[in-house]
Design an enzyme around this catalytic site. Structure first.
Site, PDB file in Angstrom:
ATOM      1  N   TYR A 177     -49.261 -12.042  10.540  1.00 39.61           N
ATOM      2  CA  TYR A 177     -48.915 -10.770   9.879  1.00 39.61           C
ATOM      3  C   TYR A 177     -48.443  -9.694  10.856  1.00 39.61           C
ATOM      4  CZ  TYR A 177     -51.374 -13.112   6.085  1.00 39.61           C
ATOM      5  OH  TYR A 177     -51.770 -14.028   5.157  1.00 39.61           O
ATOM      6  N   TYR A 184     -53.689  -0.643   7.496  1.00 43.23           N
ATOM      7  CA  TYR A 184     -55.077  -0.972   7.147  1.00 43.23           C
ATOM      8  C   TYR A 184     -56.110  -0.431   8.125  1.00 43.23           C
ATOM      9  CZ  TYR A 184     -52.192  -4.974   5.488  1.00 43.23           C
ATOM     10  OH  TYR A 184     -51.211  -5.779   4.980  1.00 43.23           O
ATOM     11  N   CYS A 234     -40.698   7.424  15.491  1.00 38.11           N
ATOM     12  CA  CYS A 234     -40.742   8.855  15.255  1.00 38.11           C
ATOM     13  C   CYS A 234     -41.673   9.143  14.087  1.00 38.11           C
ATOM     14  CB  CYS A 234     -39.323   9.339  14.977  1.00 38.11           C
ATOM     15  SG  CYS A 234     -39.213  11.111  15.063  1.00 38.11           S
ATOM     16  N   GLU A 235     -42.962   8.985  14.341  1.00 35.27           N
ATOM     17  CA  GLU A 235     -43.953   9.051  13.272  1.00 35.27           C
ATOM     18  C   GLU A 235     -45.338   9.173  13.925  1.00 35.27           C
ATOM     19  OE1 GLU A 235     -42.767   7.347   9.983  1.00 35.27           O
ATOM     20  OE2 GLU A 235     -44.721   7.083   9.065  1.00 35.27           O
ATOM     21  N   GLU A 239     -55.325 -22.746   1.486  1.00 31.44           N
ATOM     22  CA  GLU A 239     -54.092 -22.122   1.990  1.00 31.44           C
ATOM     23  C   GLU A 239     -54.363 -21.114   3.102  1.00 31.44           C
ATOM     24  OE1 GLU A 239     -51.731 -21.796  -2.261  1.00 31.44           O
ATOM     25  OE2 GLU A 239     -52.977 -20.136  -1.617  1.00 31.44           O
TER      26      GLU A 239
HETATM   27  N1  LLP Z   1     -52.745 -17.770  -0.449  1.00 33.71           N
HETATM   28  C1  LLP Z   1     -52.366 -16.691  -1.131  1.00 33.71           C
HETATM   29  C2  LLP Z   1     -52.016 -16.823  -2.539  1.00 33.71           C
HETATM   30  C3  LLP Z   1     -52.287 -15.450  -0.499  1.00 33.71           C
HETATM   31  O1  LLP Z   1     -51.918 -14.393  -1.186  1.00 33.71           O
HETATM   32  C4  LLP Z   1     -52.621 -15.352   0.864  1.00 33.71           C
HETATM   33  C5  LLP Z   1     -52.522 -14.061   1.567  1.00 33.71           C
HETATM   34  C6  LLP Z   1     -52.993 -16.516   1.547  1.00 33.71           C
HETATM   35  C7  LLP Z   1     -53.071 -17.720   0.851  1.00 33.71           C
HETATM   36  C8  LLP Z   1     -53.343 -16.524   3.017  1.00 33.71           C
HETATM   37  O2  LLP Z   1     -54.418 -15.705   3.318  1.00 33.71           O
HETATM   38  P1  LLP Z   1     -55.014 -15.687   4.819  1.00 33.71           P
HETATM   39  O3  LLP Z   1     -55.641 -17.030   5.072  1.00 33.71           O
HETATM   40  O4  LLP Z   1     -53.879 -15.456   5.730  1.00 33.71           O
HETATM   41  O5  LLP Z   1     -55.971 -14.585   4.822  1.00 33.71           O
HETATM   42  N2  LLP Z   1     -50.866  -8.484   5.366  1.00 33.71           N
HETATM   43  C9  LLP Z   1     -52.309  -8.571   5.312  1.00 33.71           C
HETATM   44  C10 LLP Z   1     -52.752  -9.878   4.704  1.00 33.71           C
HETATM   45  C11 LLP Z   1     -52.220 -10.099   3.319  1.00 33.71           C
HETATM   46  C12 LLP Z   1     -52.585 -11.443   2.793  1.00 33.71           C
HETATM   47  C13 LLP Z   1     -51.803 -11.740   1.572  1.00 33.71           C
HETATM   48  N3  LLP Z   1     -52.084 -13.021   1.010  1.00 33.71           N
HETATM   49  C14 LLP Z   1     -52.863  -8.394   6.719  1.00 33.71           C
HETATM   50  O6  LLP Z   1     -52.088  -8.188   7.635  1.00 33.71           O
HETATM   51  O7  LLP Z   1     -54.065  -8.421   6.907  1.00 33.71           O
END
Ligand code: LLP
Length: 443
Positions: A391, A335, A362-363, A291
């Site tokens: 994201y 992050y 405003c932060e 995924e």
């Molecule tokens: N599958 C599940 C169950 C997940 O929770 C996630 C990401 C993915 C797949 C996809 O992961 P990726 O390949 O995109 O790393 N907002 C954060 C990232 C949070 C990811 C949450 N879950 C950021 O901006 O780095």
């Protein structure tokens, strides 16, 4: 020179994305502006699909984790490339449903799906629900029996792997809100319970250890743990697990310091582990699901801003203020994420001094990067932040009532809007005012 092969510099010394001059894009569509390269996004989808074909005889499916970027256009694009999708809310599910996404290729995640979301999933005919916990299992069985359907499920397992990434995006360890644990028997018990349920069909198991992970070892470890569990489920409960979903999380290159593997290398190494261990345990090769979200779309995207005020505070720092900020990219404030920034209208100019790129909210914490070396920057310049395809739009907000930027998709010599810029009227469209008070002018 840049993180991504689709970026270059033209004869005007402007940054280009695909065949497009970013300064021209900024002029034509306004800023802030998300730009996405369709050809690169499609190429990433294909790289994953080919890897499964090459290293696992096509006995698997790649899902695009739509939380990275969920729009109807990108949903359709992913479907055209033969991928499935992972959704994590009713909203993501609805977006894909309305885009005509094949619902049997959708896996529905989430640690607290509401009854309404489960209803919606069953009504849409979602292929698999990834059940997180016992409460959800019971709820799902009840709703499925009311609808007289049998729902295929996977269970989300915590494999007990601690991936080396930011705490907020780690998910595989026991101290996590996601899934059921192996070490305390919880995962085993929930399978036993599901066996007794009339409207549930157990198809597989799932794990996701975290995000932006560069090392392939934790993925291999997770695969080992999961195969052993699959083997135990057969030995102890007679359950034949058909699907092993190993989640996403493969890292990408945000700056020159990042050194990720190619998607195919991750898949190659992980599938080798799965094949070897399945053989050793004498179990059938599971249908393998991955995924990826970030690694499909992050590098395909950039964000363009116009520089406003440049504030040089002697002996402190220089703030370069842009017309966007944490509303369209909250990842630095959340992050401390690193990005590559480029002065798009003078792209090969030498960096001369460190600057802090500040948003317009405003932060004080509304920053995009701190202390990055940049050329001399002036009011009206176009600034590009690279690798913002994942994201950014999906985590954007209307804080300070700032309208979200549009997304422009470029492909070949074409550039088209796939998500419109929000207007001030969009911002107030759900506000409710009592008619009488408006008329009396008392507001
Ligand atoms: N599958 C599940 C169950 C997940 O929770 C996630 C990401 C993915 C797949 C996809 O992961 P990726 O390949 O995109 O790393 N907002 C954060 C990232 C949070 C990811 C949450 N879950 C950021 O901006 O780095």
């Amino acid at each position: 020179m840049f993180n991504s092969q689709n970026l270059s510099i033209n004869s005007k010394n402007h940054l280009t994305i695909g065949q497009h001059d970013t300064v021209e894009l900024a002029k034509k569509f306004g800023t802030p502006l998300y730009v996405l390269d369709e050809d690169l996004m499609r190429a990433s989808c294909r790289a994953y699909k080919n890897a499964i074909d090459t290293y696992y005889d096509g006995h698997g499916l790649v899902l695009f984790a739509s939380k990275a970027l969920c729009t109807m256009y990108t949903g359709r694009l992913v479907a055209e490339e033969g991928l499935g999708a992972d959704v994590v809310s009713g909203g993501e599910l609805y977006t894909l449903y309305k885009a005509g996404f094949p619902m049997e290729k959708v896996f529905f995640h989430g640690n607290n799906k509401t009854p309404d979301e489960i209803e919606l999933a069953l009504t849409c005919g979602v292929g698999h629900i990834v059940v997180d916990n016992k409460y959800e299992l019971e709820l799902l069985n009840r709703i499925a029996s009311e609808k007289n359907v049998t729902q295929r499920i996977l269970f989300r397992i915590k494999p007990g792997i601690d991936a080396h990434t930011h705490d907020f995006v780690k998910t595989g360890q026991i101290d996590s809100k996601f899934g059921v644990a192996l070490e305390n028997g919880e995962a085993y018990e929930i399978h036993k319970l599901a066996l007794s349920m009339s409207n549930i069909q157990i198809d597989g198991v799932h794990c996701h250890i975290g995000s932006q992970i560069f090392d392939v070892e934790p993925f291999c470890e997770a695969a080992k743990v999961m195969i052993s569990f699959i083997s135990d489920l057969y030995d102890k409960l007679g359950i034949k697990v058909k699907i092993l979903n190993l989640g996403g999380g493969f890292g990408i290159k945000y700056t020159s310091k990042d050194d990720p593997l190619e998607p195919s290398e991750y898949i190659h190494k992980v599938t080798d582990v799965v094949k070897a261990l399945a053989l050793e345990k004498g179990i059938e090769l599971p249908f393998l699901v991955f995924e990826p979200g970030r690694s499909i779309v992050a590098s395909a995207g950039i964000t363009l801003y116009t520089v406003g005020c440049v504030k040089e505070i002697e002996n402190v720092r220089t703030y370069v203020s842009i017309d966007g900020g944490m509303c369209d990219n909250p990842r630095y404030i959340l992050y401390g994420s690193k990005y590559t920034t480029v002065l798009a209208n003078n792209a090969s100019a030498e960096p001369i001094a460190p600057v802090t790129i500040a948003g317009k909210c405003c932060e004080s914490g509304d920053l995009i990067q701190e202390h990055v070396m940049m050329p001399k920057i002036h009011v009206g310049d176009t600034l590009a932040v690279l690798a913002t395809g994942a994201y950014n739009y999906s985590m954007s907000s209307n804080y300070n009532r700032i309208p979200r930027p549009p997304i422009v998709m470029v492909s070949g010599d074409e550039a088209k809007v796939i998500v419109k810029r929000e207007t001030y009227d969009d911002l107030i469209k759900n506000d409710v005012l009592e008619e009488a008070r408006v008329l009396q002018g008392t507001v």
